[in-house]
Design a protein around this motif. Structure first.
Motif, short mmCIF file in Angstrom:
data_model
loop_
_atom_site.label_atom_id
_atom_site.label_comp_id
_atom_site.label_asym_id
_atom_site.label_seq_id
_atom_site.Cartn_x
_atom_site.Cartn_y
_atom_site.Cartn_z
N GLN A 1 1.08 -1.46 0.15
CA GLN A 1 0.24 -0.30 0.04
C GLN A 1 0.89 0.97 -0.35
OE1 GLN A 1 -3.64 -1.73 -0.89
NE2 GLN A 1 -3.11 0.24 -0.29
N ALA A 2 1.06 1.71 -1.06
CA ALA A 2 1.65 3.48 -1.05
C ALA A 2 0.87 4.19 -2.03
CB ALA A 2 3.26 3.03 -1.72
N ASP A 3 1.65 5.15 -2.61
CA ASP A 3 1.27 5.66 -3.79
C ASP A 3 2.47 6.24 -4.89
OD1 ASP A 3 3.34 7.99 -2.50
OD2 ASP A 3 0.94 9.08 -1.58
N GLU A 4 1.82 6.93 -5.38
CA GLU A 4 3.35 7.13 -6.52
C GLU A 4 4.44 7.40 -6.16
OE1 GLU A 4 1.18 11.28 -6.61
OE2 GLU A 4 0.65 9.07 -6.45
N ARG A 5 4.82 8.50 -5.60
CA ARG A 5 5.99 9.01 -4.28
C ARG A 5 6.55 7.82 -3.91
NH1 ARG A 5 3.64 13.26 -0.49
NH2 ARG A 5 2.01 10.98 0.02
N LEU A 6 6.08 6.49 -4.46
CA LEU A 6 7.18 5.30 -2.63
C LEU A 6 8.59 5.70 -3.41
CD1 LEU A 6 7.90 2.84 -1.74
CD2 LEU A 6 6.76 1.74 -3.47
N GLY A 7 8.64 5.81 -4.98
CA GLY A 7 10.38 6.02 -5.12
C GLY A 7 11.73 6.66 -4.91
N LEU A 8 10.13 8.20 -4.33
CA LEU A 8 11.09 9.12 -3.20
C LEU A 8 11.77 8.42 -1.98
CD1 LEU A 8 8.76 12.62 -3.44
CD2 LEU A 8 11.23 11.62 -5.09
N VAL A 9 10.93 7.06 -1.70
CA VAL A 9 11.88 6.90 -0.16
C VAL A 9 12.82 5.49 -0.57
CG1 VAL A 9 11.10 4.91 1.26
CG2 VAL A 9 9.28 6.44 0.87
N ILE A 10 13.01 5.20 -2.26
CA ILE A 10 13.92 4.20 -1.99
C ILE A 10 15.29 5.16 -2.50
CG2 ILE A 10 14.55 2.66 -4.47
CD1 ILE A 10 11.60 1.91 -4.00
N ARG A 11 15.12 6.26 -3.57
CA ARG A 11 15.96 6.75 -3.71
C ARG A 11 16.01 7.95 -2.62
NH1 ARG A 11 14.09 12.32 -6.90
NH2 ARG A 11 13.49 13.07 -5.28
N GLY A 12 15.87 8.18 -1.31
CA GLY A 12 16.51 8.71 -0.46
C GLY A 12 16.94 7.57 0.01
N LEU A 13 17.42 6.68 -0.05
CA LEU A 13 17.85 5.72 1.13
C LEU A 13 19.06 5.10 0.55
CD1 LEU A 13 15.36 3.26 2.45
CD2 LEU A 13 16.23 4.94 3.77
N LEU A 14 19.01 5.21 -0.79
CA LEU A 14 20.15 5.00 -1.94
C LEU A 14 21.25 6.34 -1.86
CD1 LEU A 14 18.70 2.97 -4.79
CD2 LEU A 14 20.65 1.99 -3.23
N ARG A 15 20.27 7.42 -1.31
CA ARG A 15 21.56 8.71 -1.97
C ARG A 15 22.18 8.64 -0.26
NH1 ARG A 15 17.73 13.16 -4.03
NH2 ARG A 15 17.99 13.30 -6.00
N HIS A 16 22.12 8.44 0.63
CA HIS A 16 22.20 8.13 1.68
C HIS A 16 23.38 7.40 2.07
CE1 HIS A 16 22.30 8.53 6.33
NE2 HIS A 16 22.88 6.96 6.51
N ALA A 17 23.31 5.97 1.27
CA ALA A 17 23.85 5.15 1.33
C ALA A 17 25.29 5.38 0.22
CB ALA A 17 23.44 3.93 0.14
N THR A 18 25.36 6.10 -1.15
CA THR A 18 25.67 6.55 -1.75
C THR A 18 26.82 7.75 -0.95
OG1 THR A 18 24.28 8.09 -3.04
CG2 THR A 18 24.68 5.74 -3.60
N GLY A 19 26.24 8.29 -0.19
CA GLY A 19 27.48 9.42 0.64
C GLY A 19 27.83 9.04 1.55
N ASN A 20 27.04 7.45 2.23
CA ASN A 20 28.22 7.27 3.22
C ASN A 20 28.80 6.00 3.25
OD1 ASN A 20 27.03 9.66 6.27
ND2 ASN A 20 25.03 8.82 4.56
N THR A 21 28.81 5.76 2.36
CA THR A 21 29.52 3.90 2.48
C THR A 21 30.93 4.24 2.20
OG1 THR A 21 29.50 1.84 0.82
CG2 THR A 21 29.41 3.93 -0.34
N THR A 22 31.37 3.46 2.61
CA THR A 22 33.52 3.26 2.52
C THR A 22 33.37 2.58 1.33
OG1 THR A 22 33.20 1.62 3.98
CG2 THR A 22 33.62 3.96 4.71
N GLY A 23 32.75 1.99 0.81
CA GLY A 23 32.70 0.43 -0.32
C GLY A 23 32.73 1.19 -1.88
N GLU A 24 32.69 0.22 -2.52
CA GLU A 24 32.33 0.55 -4.39
C GLU A 24 30.71 -0.06 -4.77
OE1 GLU A 24 35.26 -1.11 -6.62
OE2 GLU A 24 36.86 -0.39 -5.48
#
Length: 182
Positions: A60-83
């Motif tokens: 159950q969600a709406d069309e903004r579910l992609g914003l959740v995924i994008r936010g988590l992935l952006r956070h990860a790209t900014g905080n990872t020490t790996g490739e």
């Protein structure tokens, strides 16, 4: 300056005049593929890989579910020490889950508090972005939760959302007045 402009645009996406923001069955896997493809097209480094995807991932969600995924992935790209960052989906009869995993430092205590309970920082810093705040606000709207764990040099953020109710088709009534059987 670029980060501040992006943040203003993102806040606008959340606060914009709602179109159809009613919760409805939404496929997690479709949104994961779409967001990863969009982020990959910007030659993101580190690489974002899609891991295992649930066979059935309707929540159950709406069309903004992609914003959740994008936010988590952006956070990860900014905080990872790996490739490499990995995103995958899984589920049960009652919920669908998205997990983002990356090697890196543990989440800051204030980030953990935000993800678990929506506890916002005392001062907003637009140079940091609102990726986690966006994720929490939408997940809360969808009736879900976010858990974060650190261990063995890896951070795992898991979003759990309620499963969509199965859509049922209405079968035609046999012998209805207008079926021309008489």
């Amino acid at each position: 300056a670029g980060q501040i402009e992006r943040t203003v645009e993102e806040v606008g996406e959340i606060a914009a005049e709602p179109g159809d923001r009613s919760l409805r069955p939404t496929d997690l896997n479709d949104h994961v593929r779409e967001v990863v493809a969009a982020m990959g097209s910007t030659d993101s480094n580190p690489e974002i890989r899609i891991g295992n995807l649930a066979e059935s991932a309707s929540v159950q969600a709406d069309e903004r579910l992609g914003l959740v995924i994008r936010g988590l992935l952006r956070h990860a790209t900014g905080n990872t020490t790996g490739e490499r960052i990995q995103v995958r989906t899984s589920g049960s009869q009652t919920e669908g889950r998205i997990r983002v995993s990356y090697p890196g430092s543990p989440l800051e205590p204030e980030d953990r508090a935000l993800l678990r309970s929506g506890e916002l920082p005392e001062y907003d810093d637009p140079t940091v972005g609102f990726d986690l705040q966006t994720a929490w606000l939408l997940v809360d709207r969808y009736g879900g939760r976010i858990d974060a764990k650190n261990g063995s040099g890896e951070t795992r953020i898991t979003v759990s959302l309620p499963r969509a109710a199965p859509e049922t088709e209405v079968e035609p009534t046999v012998g209805a007045a207008d079926d021309n059987l008489i």
